[in-house]
Design an enzyme around this catalytic site. Sequence first.
Site, PDB file in Angstrom:
ATOM      1  N   GLY A 227     -15.304  76.370  -9.379  1.00 28.69           N
ATOM      2  CA  GLY A 227     -16.389  75.678 -10.079  1.00 28.69           C
ATOM      3  C   GLY A 227     -16.489  76.114 -11.514  1.00 28.69           C
ATOM      4  O   GLY A 227     -15.567  76.748 -12.053  1.00 28.69           O
ATOM      5  N   ASN A 228     -17.569  75.776 -12.155  1.00 28.60           N
ATOM      6  CA  ASN A 228     -17.793  76.217 -13.536  1.00 28.60           C
ATOM      7  C   ASN A 228     -19.274  76.499 -13.739  1.00 28.60           C
ATOM      8  O   ASN A 228     -20.093  76.274 -12.842  1.00 28.60           O
ATOM      9  CB  ASN A 228     -17.254  75.186 -14.526  1.00 28.60           C
ATOM     10  CG  ASN A 228     -17.938  73.851 -14.371  1.00 28.60           C
ATOM     11  OD1 ASN A 228     -19.114  73.723 -14.646  1.00 28.60           O
ATOM     12  ND2 ASN A 228     -17.199  72.852 -13.897  1.00 28.60           N
ATOM     13  N   ARG A 229     -19.630  76.954 -14.921  1.00 27.77           N
ATOM     14  CA  ARG A 229     -20.979  77.480 -15.140  1.00 27.77           C
ATOM     15  C   ARG A 229     -21.968  76.453 -15.669  1.00 27.77           C
ATOM     16  O   ARG A 229     -23.067  76.792 -16.070  1.00 27.77           O
ATOM     17  CB  ARG A 229     -20.898  78.677 -16.093  1.00 27.77           C
ATOM     18  CG  ARG A 229     -20.123  79.836 -15.494  1.00 27.77           C
ATOM     19  CD  ARG A 229     -19.990  80.975 -16.487  1.00 27.77           C
ATOM     20  NE  ARG A 229     -21.287  81.468 -16.931  1.00 27.77           N
ATOM     21  CZ  ARG A 229     -21.497  82.082 -18.068  1.00 27.77           C
ATOM     22  NH1 ARG A 229     -20.504  82.266 -18.906  1.00 27.77           N
ATOM     23  NH2 ARG A 229     -22.701  82.493 -18.401  1.00 27.77           N
ATOM     24  N   SER A 230     -21.598  75.188 -15.664  1.00 32.61           N
ATOM     25  CA  SER A 230     -22.518  74.188 -16.219  1.00 32.61           C
ATOM     26  C   SER A 230     -23.747  74.030 -15.311  1.00 32.61           C
ATOM     27  O   SER A 230     -23.619  73.845 -14.103  1.00 32.61           O
ATOM     28  CB  SER A 230     -21.793  72.848 -16.348  1.00 32.61           C
ATOM     29  OG  SER A 230     -22.688  71.892 -16.829  1.00 32.61           O
TER      30      SER A 230
END
Length: 419
Positions: A227-230
């Site tokens: 995933g990512n941190r958005s």
Amino acid sequence: MDPYVAVVRCQYGERRGETVDKPKVVLGVSGGIAAYKACELLRRLTESGHDVRVVPTASALHFVGAATWSALSGKPVSTEVWDDVHEVPHVRIGQHADLVVVAPATADTLAKAAHGLADDLLTNTLLTARCPVVFAPAMHTEMWEHPATQENVQTLRRRGAIVIEPAVGRLTGVDTGKGRLPEPAEIFEVCRRVLARGVTEPDLKGRHVVVSAGGTREPLDPVRFLGNRSSGKQGYALARTAAARGARVTLVAANTGMPDPAGVDVVPVGTAVQLREAVLKAAADADAVVMAAAVADFRPQTYATGKIKKKDGQDPEPIVLVRNPDILAEISAERARPGQVIVGFAAETDDVLANGRTKLRRKGCDLLVVNEVGERKTFGSEENEAVVLGADGSETPVPHGPKEFLAETVWDLVAQRLT
Ligand SMILES: Cc1cc2nc3c(=O)[nH]c(=O)nc-3n(C[C@H](O)[C@H](O)[C@H](O)COP(=O)(O)O)c2cc1C
């Protein structure tokens, strides 16, 4: 002081040549079961520095009494045009308002407003008001979906009113469905957005815009993902501000976990492939698409149906990645409608502007919001700072501030291109 209140006060004070002048809000309350929720909206409006006059309908007083409205607003409350006639309230209240918000708006009140009836104080106020008007309908799904109600909503929107889409959820009794009053906090956000802009005619009225928000998750096995941190906060700010500017908004939300913004159709998605599908579907009739979501460039080639276990004495298997579709490039190359405006976002860590320009050319979109990723910036933060690059060579710097300020700038630039 809340920055929006400061903006609103300053704006209204300047307009009238006074230093501080509280924006005058009329809170119309009609006779729906959700009338009690308007008490919270009233509190939010008064506590953030607005001068609120409550105008309930006679039916609304079956749900919440005049004493409550009067005590919470500090003002007299009447439903009819026959009280305090010497002050001509049926004309004055509407004429002096900076914003009229009707929450909840019943099917009956929407019908009266659409047809210009004026048989009580609220409907008279709606005819005399020349300021922005926001309706937050709430009713059973059948009433909302009835062609009569839908035509009344279309009429009101065509004339410039902002009609917030009802939320989906628990209705009166045991029923659930579309027709629930959006949360008071969300209606309040729409009100302050509309007041901060201070325009009577919403500039995105009649437009359909699509916003993607959040970060995609690419599953590895039933418990793990890449995933990512958005956080999705920038996308939600874009959705809220567009709704307050009169647009019909579809928000494609990837793993955000935030409450749905008022008046916005939310399509929840998980992976990049799901996000692509939802965006393409919604973009088919959209005037603008703003891709604020952080979409994974790659996904694991295989998905393990059981949890991947560590094995004693063995190195872990490498994870093989495959490319995800480039949604921004795809929708920019194959516009679903002529003149559709496409906006991308690029988070860069170095050489921000040069990388941004290259990316803008490669993607083929009309605008690219370039922001630097770093301490207190971008991911998860309430603030942002960016430069909006245009395919026409323009550069619009947006100074450090709430994500709503950046969102407003993006819509200003989109609105220019739409006209
Ligand atoms: C318990 C109860 C709940 C109601 N809830 C709603 C509602 O949520 N939405 C709606 O449009 N009408 C609702 N109604 C019907 C309205 O009260 C009725 O149409 C009334 O004439 C509306 O008047 P007004 O628009 O002047 O406030 C409800 C009626 C009752 C008795």
